[in-house]
Design a protein around this motif. Structure first.
Motif, PDB file in Angstrom:
ATOM      1  N   GLU A  50       0.810  -1.232   0.000  1.00 31.41           N
ATOM      2  CA  GLU A  50       0.000   0.000   0.000  1.00 31.41           C
ATOM      3  C   GLU A  50       0.839   1.277   0.000  1.00 31.41           C
ATOM      4  OE1 GLU A  50      -3.167   0.637  -0.317  1.00 31.41           O
ATOM      5  OE2 GLU A  50      -3.921  -1.396  -0.369  1.00 31.41           O
ATOM      6  N   ARG A  51       2.096   1.164   0.413  1.00 32.31           N
ATOM      7  CA  ARG A  51       2.943   2.362   0.518  1.00 32.31           C
ATOM      8  C   ARG A  51       3.769   2.610  -0.744  1.00 32.31           C
ATOM      9  NH1 ARG A  51       5.243   2.318   6.740  1.00 32.31           N
ATOM     10  NH2 ARG A  51       3.222   2.218   7.764  1.00 32.31           N
TER      11      ARG A  51
ATOM     12  N   THR B 121       4.171   3.015  -5.002  1.00 26.63           N
ATOM     13  CA  THR B 121       3.430   3.401  -6.218  1.00 26.63           C
ATOM     14  C   THR B 121       3.303   2.189  -7.133  1.00 26.63           C
ATOM     15  OG1 THR B 121       5.444   4.019  -7.406  1.00 26.63           O
ATOM     16  CG2 THR B 121       4.324   5.761  -6.147  1.00 26.63           C
TER      17      THR B 121
ATOM     18  N   ARG C 226       0.185   6.411  -9.042  1.00 30.21           N
ATOM     19  CA  ARG C 226      -0.813   6.270  -7.964  1.00 30.21           C
ATOM     20  C   ARG C 226      -0.476   5.106  -7.023  1.00 30.21           C
ATOM     21  NH1 ARG C 226      -6.411   7.051 -11.455  1.00 30.21           N
ATOM     22  NH2 ARG C 226      -5.834   9.014 -12.450  1.00 30.21           N
ATOM     23  N   TYR C 227      -1.310   4.974  -5.978  1.00 31.71           N
ATOM     24  CA  TYR C 227      -1.111   3.934  -4.966  1.00 31.71           C
ATOM     25  C   TYR C 227      -2.272   2.927  -5.025  1.00 31.71           C
ATOM     26  CZ  TYR C 227       2.545   6.936  -3.099  1.00 31.71           C
ATOM     27  OH  TYR C 227       3.688   7.672  -2.957  1.00 31.71           O
TER      28      TYR C 227
END
Length: 316
Positions: A106-107, A109, A150-151
């Motif tokens: 999640e952290r 890209t 984006r993530y």
């Protein structure tokens, strides 16, 4: 090569996977053996807890084997390997995970997530080449260039699974373990992901182990099907052979659970519920037997004779 001149790419022989020790030991996979041929899609089907994912994770060396062995391209890949051999297995065999949310960092890209394998194995000439590879695979899986910055939390489940697919394919693997890659997705998105898998297989000559619990989806994508129940293989056959002649009662129960689009027929349909009480193994011990036509069934000697009569005697 086997008798049909197909090359065996991956061979699982007498595999056991046991979790825990002593009285708490639980055998999740029990004496499983099957081969996967180069270029085919072999589907592993069974209900939750049947050992499907455990086998997939044993292939990619996440779960250690308690007994038996796994061979890839003729070389043993289970147990201890040299660092070089281990890295070779990681690159050639990739896995697409069931939960597209939990399997992505999640952290990080999207660009970094897809690039991670390229960084670890240095599969690019220079930065320009890395960017070109990332942009191409992003486009191939149906994502846009602007998605790269984006993530994961900014994406839907279907988009996340495309990222997972891109992360695997960019490594240029030969074999992919697809662990229920569409079960967490909406029905409309499932077909798109399946079509992507078939497209990559055709373009890159990939071999798949496709893990699923839904036989109707498996019919669309697989060449052969392995049916597993509580860690043991019940039946192996080519896809249409299995649907035309489901011999083991457990296979019949899975097929009877497939929904019928017509609501009236579906309402009147009788479900077949499998129970181990259908078998009497007190005298004759069961084994997995090839009854012909590449069709293997698990049963006692008397059951095998009955299955042969159904398959080749014209009765159903």
């Amino acid at each position: 090569m086997d008798q049909n001149e197909k090359k065996v790419l991956l061979s699982i022989q007498n595999l056991d996977v046991v979790f825990g020790r002593g009285k708490k030991a639980f055998k999740a996979v029990d004496n499983v053996s099957f081969d996967i041929y180069k270029g085919e899609t072999l589907s592993l089907v069974g209900e939750s807890g049947s050992g499907k994912t455990t086998i997939g994770r044993a292939i990619v060396r996440i779960n250690p084997c308690s007994a038996g062995a796994i061979y890839y391209d003729g070389k043993k890949i289970s147990g201890k390997l040299s660092r070089k051999a281990d890295r070779e297995v990681i690159r050639k065999i990739q896995m697409i995970f069931q939960d597209p949310a939990a399997s992505l960092n999640e952290r990080a890209t999207i660009e970094y997530i897809i690039s991670e394998g390229l960084y670890n194995f240095h599969l690019y000439k220079d930065e320009k080449d890395r960017i070109a590879k990332i942009e191409k695979i992003t486009k191939d899986v149906g994502l846009l260039p602007e998605h790269l910055t984006r993530y994961p939390h900014e994406f839907s489940g279907g988009q996340r699974q495309r990222v997972g697919l891109a992360r695997s394919i960019v490594m240029e693997p030969e074999f992919i373990v697809a662990d229920e890659p569409i079960s967490a997705l909406d029905v409309s998105i499932r077909a798109q992901v399946l079509n992507l898998l078939k497209k990559f297989q055709k373009e890159r000559g990939l071999t798949y182990l496709f893990i699923a619990h839904d036989l109707s989806i498996v019919r669309f994508i697989s060449d052969r099907i392995v049916v597993i129940y509580k860690g043991r293989i019940m039946e192996i056959a080519e896809t249409e052979e299995l649907f035309a002649y489901p011999l083991h009662p457990y296979t019949k129960s899975l097929i009877s659970a497939i929904p019928i689009p017509d609501p009236i027929i579906e309402k009147e349909k009788k479900l077949f519920v499998y129970s181990t009480d259908l078998h009497d193994y007190s005298v004759e011990q069961p084994s997995l037997v090839d009854i012909g036509n590449g069709h293997m069934v698990f049963g006692s000697a008397s059951e095998i004779e009955k299955y042969k009569a159904i398959r080749f005697g014209g009765e159903q």
